[in-house]
Design a protein around this motif. Sequence first.
Motif, PDB file in Angstrom:
ATOM      1  N   LEU A  16     -40.597 -91.558  -1.209  1.00 18.08           N
ATOM      2  CA  LEU A  16     -42.050 -91.458  -1.136  1.00 18.08           C
ATOM      3  C   LEU A  16     -42.582 -90.817  -2.404  1.00 18.08           C
ATOM      4  O   LEU A  16     -42.086 -89.771  -2.838  1.00 18.08           O
ATOM      5  CB  LEU A  16     -42.472 -90.631   0.079  1.00 18.08           C
ATOM      6  N   VAL A  17     -43.575 -91.456  -3.002  1.00 24.65           N
ATOM      7  CA  VAL A  17     -44.224 -90.929  -4.199  1.00 24.65           C
ATOM      8  C   VAL A  17     -45.587 -90.371  -3.801  1.00 24.65           C
ATOM      9  O   VAL A  17     -46.467 -91.121  -3.361  1.00 24.65           O
ATOM     10  CB  VAL A  17     -44.390 -92.032  -5.266  1.00 24.65           C
ATOM     11  N   PRO A  18     -45.810 -89.064  -3.925  1.00 21.16           N
ATOM     12  CA  PRO A  18     -47.110 -88.488  -3.585  1.00 21.16           C
ATOM     13  C   PRO A  18     -48.180 -88.913  -4.578  1.00 21.16           C
ATOM     14  O   PRO A  18     -47.941 -88.972  -5.788  1.00 21.16           O
ATOM     15  CB  PRO A  18     -46.862 -86.980  -3.671  1.00 21.16           C
ATOM     16  N   VAL A  19     -49.375 -89.198  -4.070  1.00 22.08           N
ATOM     17  CA  VAL A  19     -50.531 -89.480  -4.913  1.00 22.08           C
ATOM     18  C   VAL A  19     -51.784 -89.166  -4.107  1.00 22.08           C
ATOM     19  O   VAL A  19     -51.894 -89.565  -2.945  1.00 22.08           O
ATOM     20  CB  VAL A  19     -50.532 -90.945  -5.418  1.00 22.08           C
ATOM     21  N   ASP A  20     -52.697 -88.431  -4.716  1.00 24.25           N
ATOM     22  CA  ASP A  20     -53.933 -88.012  -4.046  1.00 24.25           C
ATOM     23  C   ASP A  20     -53.612 -87.375  -2.695  1.00 24.25           C
ATOM     24  O   ASP A  20     -52.839 -86.434  -2.634  1.00 24.25           O
ATOM     25  CB  ASP A  20     -54.889 -89.202  -3.896  1.00 24.25           C
ATOM     26  N   ASP A  21     -54.178 -87.935  -1.617  1.00 23.12           N
ATOM     27  CA  ASP A  21     -53.985 -87.353  -0.283  1.00 23.12           C
ATOM     28  C   ASP A  21     -52.928 -88.094   0.531  1.00 23.12           C
ATOM     29  O   ASP A  21     -52.870 -87.960   1.755  1.00 23.12           O
ATOM     30  CB  ASP A  21     -55.309 -87.377   0.484  1.00 23.12           C
ATOM     31  N   THR A  22     -52.078 -88.876  -0.149  1.00 20.93           N
ATOM     32  CA  THR A  22     -51.165 -89.749   0.577  1.00 20.93           C
ATOM     33  C   THR A  22     -49.812 -89.797  -0.127  1.00 20.93           C
ATOM     34  O   THR A  22     -49.538 -89.015  -1.045  1.00 20.93           O
ATOM     35  CB  THR A  22     -51.779 -91.168   0.686  1.00 20.93           C
ATOM     36  N   ALA A  23     -48.950 -90.701   0.314  1.00 22.08           N
ATOM     37  CA  ALA A  23     -47.653 -90.927  -0.333  1.00 22.08           C
ATOM     38  C   ALA A  23     -47.279 -92.381  -0.131  1.00 22.08           C
ATOM     39  O   ALA A  23     -47.533 -92.960   0.932  1.00 22.08           O
ATOM     40  CB  ALA A  23     -46.587 -90.007   0.249  1.00 22.08           C
ATOM     41  N   GLY A  71     -47.062-101.251   5.279  1.00 19.48           N
ATOM     42  CA  GLY A  71     -45.645-101.100   5.569  1.00 19.48           C
ATOM     43  C   GLY A  71     -45.399-100.054   6.650  1.00 19.48           C
ATOM     44  O   GLY A  71     -46.307 -99.597   7.335  1.00 19.48           O
ATOM     45  N   ARG A  72     -44.133 -99.672   6.786  1.00 10.64           N
ATOM     46  CA  ARG A  72     -43.769 -98.720   7.833  1.00 10.64           C
ATOM     47  C   ARG A  72     -43.873 -97.274   7.394  1.00 10.64           C
ATOM     48  O   ARG A  72     -43.963 -96.372   8.234  1.00 10.64           O
ATOM     49  CB  ARG A  72     -42.325 -98.988   8.288  1.00 10.64           C
ATOM     50  N   THR A  73     -43.864 -97.030   6.074  1.00 15.20           N
ATOM     51  CA  THR A  73     -43.660 -95.660   5.599  1.00 15.20           C
ATOM     52  C   THR A  73     -44.821 -95.094   4.799  1.00 15.20           C
ATOM     53  O   THR A  73     -45.083 -93.888   4.884  1.00 15.20           O
ATOM     54  CB  THR A  73     -42.367 -95.597   4.750  1.00 15.20           C
ATOM     55  N   SER A  74     -45.494 -95.898   3.987  1.00 11.77           N
ATOM     56  CA  SER A  74     -46.608 -95.361   3.196  1.00 11.77           C
ATOM     57  C   SER A  74     -47.643 -94.712   4.109  1.00 11.77           C
ATOM     58  O   SER A  74     -47.962 -95.231   5.180  1.00 11.77           O
ATOM     59  CB  SER A  74     -47.261 -96.469   2.367  1.00 11.77           C
ATOM     60  N   LYS A  75     -48.182 -93.584   3.658  1.00 15.88           N
ATOM     61  CA  LYS A  75     -49.057 -92.779   4.505  1.00 15.88           C
ATOM     62  C   LYS A  75     -50.510 -93.257   4.456  1.00 15.88           C
ATOM     63  O   LYS A  75     -50.929 -93.950   3.534  1.00 15.88           O
ATOM     64  CB  LYS A  75     -48.981 -91.308   4.080  1.00 15.88           C
ATOM     65  N   ARG A  76     -51.262 -92.865   5.462  1.00 11.36           N
ATOM     66  CA  ARG A  76     -52.698 -93.147   5.499  1.00 11.36           C
ATOM     67  C   ARG A  76     -53.421 -92.342   4.433  1.00 11.36           C
ATOM     68  O   ARG A  76     -52.889 -91.378   3.875  1.00 11.36           O
ATOM     69  CB  ARG A  76     -53.272 -92.816   6.878  1.00 11.36           C
ATOM     70  N   SER A  77     -54.664 -92.727   4.154  1.00 12.56           N
ATOM     71  CA  SER A  77     -55.468 -92.077   3.123  1.00 12.56           C
ATOM     72  C   SER A  77     -56.934 -92.115   3.529  1.00 12.56           C
ATOM     73  O   SER A  77     -57.336 -92.910   4.388  1.00 12.56           O
ATOM     74  CB  SER A  77     -55.274 -92.795   1.778  1.00 12.56           C
ATOM     75  N   ALA A  78     -57.717 -91.276   2.890  1.00 14.47           N
ATOM     76  CA  ALA A  78     -59.165 -91.345   3.063  1.00 14.47           C
ATOM     77  C   ALA A  78     -59.790 -92.297   2.053  1.00 14.47           C
ATOM     78  O   ALA A  78     -61.004 -92.534   2.102  1.00 14.47           O
ATOM     79  CB  ALA A  78     -59.777 -89.950   2.902  1.00 14.47           C
ATOM     80  N   ASP A  79     -58.976 -92.855   1.167  1.00 13.01           N
ATOM     81  CA  ASP A  79     -59.499 -93.691   0.077  1.00 13.01           C
ATOM     82  C   ASP A  79     -58.669 -94.971  -0.027  1.00 13.01           C
ATOM     83  O   ASP A  79     -57.533 -94.946  -0.494  1.00 13.01           O
ATOM     84  CB  ASP A  79     -59.436 -92.914  -1.241  1.00 13.01           C
ATOM     85  N   TYR A  80     -59.257 -96.088   0.397  1.00 14.07           N
ATOM     86  CA  TYR A  80     -58.605 -97.396   0.269  1.00 14.07           C
ATOM     87  C   TYR A  80     -59.336 -98.272  -0.756  1.00 14.07           C
ATOM     88  O   TYR A  80     -59.291 -99.492  -0.688  1.00 14.07           O
ATOM     89  CB  TYR A  80     -58.557 -98.105   1.625  1.00 14.07           C
ATOM     90  N   SER A  81     -59.973 -97.653  -1.710  1.00 12.28           N
ATOM     91  CA  SER A  81     -60.757 -98.390  -2.698  1.00 12.28           C
ATOM     92  C   SER A  81     -59.870 -99.081  -3.719  1.00 12.28           C
ATOM     93  O   SER A  81     -58.681 -98.759  -3.869  1.00 12.28           O
ATOM     94  CB  SER A  81     -61.708 -97.434  -3.428  1.00 12.28           C
ATOM     95  N   PHE A  82     -60.474-100.003  -4.447  1.00 11.54           N
ATOM     96  CA  PHE A  82     -59.766-100.704  -5.513  1.00 11.54           C
ATOM     97  C   PHE A  82     -59.333 -99.733  -6.601  1.00 11.54           C
ATOM     98  O   PHE A  82     -58.215 -99.841  -7.130  1.00 11.54           O
ATOM     99  CB  PHE A  82     -60.655-101.801  -6.095  1.00 11.54           C
ATOM    100  N   GLU A  83     -60.197 -98.779  -6.953  1.00  9.98           N
ATOM    101  CA  GLU A  83     -59.841 -97.819  -7.993  1.00  9.98           C
ATOM    102  C   GLU A  83     -58.643 -96.983  -7.574  1.00  9.98           C
ATOM    103  O   GLU A  83     -57.811 -96.631  -8.413  1.00  9.98           O
ATOM    104  CB  GLU A  83     -61.040 -96.925  -8.332  1.00  9.98           C
ATOM    105  N   ALA A  84     -58.530 -96.679  -6.289  1.00  8.45           N
ATOM    106  CA  ALA A  84     -57.349 -95.970  -5.809  1.00  8.45           C
ATOM    107  C   ALA A  84     -56.099 -96.831  -6.004  1.00  8.45           C
ATOM    108  O   ALA A  84     -55.038 -96.327  -6.381  1.00  8.45           O
ATOM    109  CB  ALA A  84     -57.515 -95.599  -4.338  1.00  8.45           C
ATOM    110  N   ALA A  85     -56.224 -98.134  -5.745  1.00  4.73           N
ATOM    111  CA  ALA A  85     -55.089 -99.038  -5.928  1.00  4.73           C
ATOM    112  C   ALA A  85     -54.642 -99.077  -7.386  1.00  4.73           C
ATOM    113  O   ALA A  85     -53.435 -99.133  -7.676  1.00  4.73           O
ATOM    114  CB  ALA A  85     -55.454-100.436  -5.447  1.00  4.73           C
TER     115      ALA A  85
END
Length: 279
Positions: A16-23, A71-85
């Motif tokens: 898992l790679v942490p980024v912002d509020d998720t992984a 997927g099964r493992t990536s965590k939820r986030s408060a930001d699903y925007s394109f810039e987050a991607a």
Amino acid sequence: MTTNNTPATRSTWTGLVPVDDTALAVTDTGGPGTPVLYLNGQFSTQGYWRRVIADLGAGWRHITYDERARGRTSKRSADYSFEAAVRDVDAVLAARGVDRALLVGWSYGAVVGAHWAHRNPTRAMGAVLVDGAFPYDWLDDAMEQRIRKLFRRMNLFMPLLRPTGLTPRMNAEQMADSNIELGRLSRERELGPVLDAISVPVRYVVASGTSLGSRGDEQERIRTSLDAVTTRNPHIQVAAKVTSNHGAILKKDFRTIADAVREVADLDRRNADDTTSGR
């Protein structure tokens, strides 16, 4: 960072790679080969790339990951925007110690790849864009309502599939918002200048027929927008137009996609040789 291997080894690493509020769930085959970063479709997973990866073989360094809440493992986030991607591309590459990579993106991932290549011309070896990143004004008020209605209907059964990792852990509104944002970003006045400014080799592999939610010849009309792009920017070419549709292209035309990856990597090597020799 959660790992089951040390990054220094040349065996496959997953974690898992942490980024912002998720992984994000990441897989990296390691090794000295050309790093290839695979960017998934909007709600798909890294497993979709297995045939392309197998065709390219062990001589390449394959890096795949599941986007936020996919997927099964990536965590939820408060930001699903394109810039987050787009930010997540940087996070994955930094976590794996990769400075330059060749990007391969399908559908939504193609748009992410186009933006990242545009913003990072010294770090992108090039890009292969698979049936996505078409600068076309396909979103209007009627289409927006169709999208919201479609995801409301899909939300009736999607929770049943979430434990399998086949559907994202996002609600219908979040999925619709993401798709509508993609429509706005795909408008000619938005995406056209991004593609025009790309200065690294880009090859498109284009599908035929429909995609989820499209009607009649809508998808084929959208694909015609590439004609103007390839005329304006010599770095961008269509490598192939295949007979499979949008949803089946990674399964049925993986060899064509792998060949496009080889072509882009070869162009990057030739450009580097020309720079070294002063040509």
